[in-house]
Design an enzyme around this catalytic site. Sequence first.
Site, mmCIF file in Angstrom:
data_model
loop_
_atom_site.group_PDB
_atom_site.id
_atom_site.type_symbol
_atom_site.label_atom_id
_atom_site.label_comp_id
_atom_site.label_asym_id
_atom_site.label_seq_id
_atom_site.Cartn_x
_atom_site.Cartn_y
_atom_site.Cartn_z
ATOM 1 N N ASP A 1 4.743 0.665 -18.262
ATOM 2 C CA ASP A 1 5.300 0.375 -16.940
ATOM 3 C C ASP A 1 6.807 0.635 -16.894
ATOM 4 O O ASP A 1 7.484 0.551 -17.917
ATOM 5 C CB ASP A 1 5.006 -1.096 -16.586
ATOM 6 C CG ASP A 1 5.232 -1.375 -15.105
ATOM 7 O OD1 ASP A 1 5.161 -0.431 -14.287
ATOM 8 O OD2 ASP A 1 5.472 -2.550 -14.755
ATOM 9 N N HIS B 1 7.474 9.485 -14.332
ATOM 10 C CA HIS B 1 6.121 9.687 -14.867
ATOM 11 C C HIS B 1 6.125 10.869 -15.839
ATOM 12 O O HIS B 1 5.517 10.823 -16.898
ATOM 13 C CB HIS B 1 5.115 9.962 -13.742
ATOM 14 C CG HIS B 1 4.994 8.836 -12.759
ATOM 15 N ND1 HIS B 1 4.922 7.517 -13.149
ATOM 16 C CD2 HIS B 1 4.929 8.822 -11.396
ATOM 17 C CE1 HIS B 1 4.811 6.744 -12.067
ATOM 18 N NE2 HIS B 1 4.822 7.517 -10.995
ATOM 19 N N LEU C 1 -6.836 8.680 -35.436
ATOM 20 C CA LEU C 1 -6.568 7.733 -34.351
ATOM 21 C C LEU C 1 -7.484 7.982 -33.136
ATOM 22 O O LEU C 1 -7.735 9.135 -32.783
ATOM 23 C CB LEU C 1 -5.103 7.906 -33.920
ATOM 24 C CG LEU C 1 -4.622 7.121 -32.708
ATOM 25 C CD1 LEU C 1 -4.447 5.646 -33.058
ATOM 26 C CD2 LEU C 1 -3.302 7.672 -32.186
HETATM 27 C C1 IPE Z 1 0.212 -1.418 -14.149
HETATM 28 O O1 IPE Z 1 1.471 -1.142 -13.620
HETATM 29 C C2 IPE Z 1 -0.620 -0.182 -14.205
HETATM 30 C C3 IPE Z 1 -0.121 0.919 -15.033
HETATM 31 C C4 IPE Z 1 0.929 0.908 -15.793
HETATM 32 C C5 IPE Z 1 -0.927 2.100 -15.007
HETATM 33 P P1 IPE Z 1 1.818 -1.425 -12.099
HETATM 34 O O2 IPE Z 1 3.226 -1.040 -11.908
HETATM 35 O O3 IPE Z 1 0.814 -0.792 -11.215
HETATM 36 O O4 IPE Z 1 1.629 -3.015 -12.018
HETATM 37 P P2 IPE Z 1 2.185 -4.059 -10.962
HETATM 38 O O5 IPE Z 1 1.852 -3.528 -9.596
HETATM 39 O O6 IPE Z 1 3.665 -4.162 -11.154
HETATM 40 O O7 IPE Z 1 1.502 -5.340 -11.302
HETATM 41 C C1 IPE Z 2 3.999 2.893 -14.512
HETATM 42 O O1 IPE Z 2 5.260 3.006 -13.973
HETATM 43 C C2 IPE Z 2 3.141 4.117 -14.273
HETATM 44 C C3 IPE Z 2 2.051 3.927 -13.300
HETATM 45 C C4 IPE Z 2 1.699 2.803 -12.750
HETATM 46 C C5 IPE Z 2 1.305 5.107 -12.950
HETATM 47 P P1 IPE Z 2 5.546 2.597 -12.471
HETATM 48 O O2 IPE Z 2 5.314 3.786 -11.610
HETATM 49 O O3 IPE Z 2 4.765 1.389 -12.111
HETATM 50 O O4 IPE Z 2 7.093 2.276 -12.505
HETATM 51 P P2 IPE Z 2 7.823 1.063 -11.816
HETATM 52 O O5 IPE Z 2 7.162 -0.181 -12.301
HETATM 53 O O6 IPE Z 2 7.664 1.236 -10.339
HETATM 54 O O7 IPE Z 2 9.234 1.176 -12.270
HETATM 55 MG MG MG Z 3 5.131 -0.584 -12.223
#
Ligand code: IPE
Ligand code: IPE
Ligand code: MG
Length: 263
Positions: A26, A43, A137
């Site tokens: 995240d 990403h 792995l």
């Molecule tokens: C969780 O992250 C899902 C992934 C990293 C794929 P999110 O960014 O979607 O989670 P929330 O919305 O902050 O809980």
């Molecule tokens: C996690 O990073 C990746 C996905 C959920 C696909 P985020 O896109 O949630 O990044 P933040 O949390 O908004 O910074």
């Molecule tokens: Mg996020």
Amino acid sequence: MATLPSSTRSIPDVSSVPRHIAIIMDGNGRWAKKRFMPRVMGHQRGVESLREAVRVCRDLGVEYLTVFAFSSENWRRPVDEVSFLMSLFLKMLEREIVNLHKNNIRLKIIGDRSRFDDALQRTMQSAEQLTAGNTGLTLTIAANYGGRWDMMHAVHGLLRDRPDLATTFSEEDLMPYLSMSEAPEPDLFIRTGGEKRISNFMLWQLAYTELHFTDTLWPAFDRKELERAISSYQQRERRFGRTSEQLSGAQEQIPSKQGKPRA
Ligand code: IPE
Ligand code: IPE
Ligand code: MG
């Protein structure tokens, strides 16, 4: 179907290097925003961090690495971001699969694939087939995955095959139908990006997993960070419901039939 031990039914073997690490990757969007770049650049950069995590796990002898790439709730994001993620996923699979295969890595994808377009579904399937016999792995990517989906899907599968067990099925009956039935439960869970929540990741499998949260945003998560998480894991005492004294062998407590310790 063979069933692996469950942390709530028996005491799993614990080794100093985690056998299974699960990561919520995240913070990509915030990483990019901080650099005045569009979220999607985060990403893109996040793929590098995943490559590095795979390398570290291989070097340390971790057997399973499971990463959350796209949750069943991430469809709620802006259409442009979702479509960028879908094409990044496809590109990444096409580009990386040969390298993963060369490195004896087995790739698995968990989640409901029916919502992905045909090209992505086909590529997922051929990537899994190509690497199915690899013995290094196991890298599992959770895509359109949700912990609740996983449990519901498992219950539906079990009831389809064994309607006679509808009101009597046990953990052992259900477990083979869960997405990660072939892997031990995660020893270590890591969430980057500062949030302290599970966000519908592996709800069943995380029952006794050690949790590690870091403020580091996923694109900045490197070898040092992963090694730090593992060394924090190595300081933990995994009790699985027992007492510390039982673990050190200082005081043996054998519960009587009533569940009370013997006098
Ligand atoms: C969780 O992250 C899902 C992934 C990293 C794929 P999110 O960014 O979607 O989670 P929330 O919305 O902050 O809980
Ligand atoms: C996690 O990073 C990746 C996905 C959920 C696909 P985020 O896109 O949630 O990044 P933040 O949390 O908004 O910074
Ligand atoms: Mg996020």
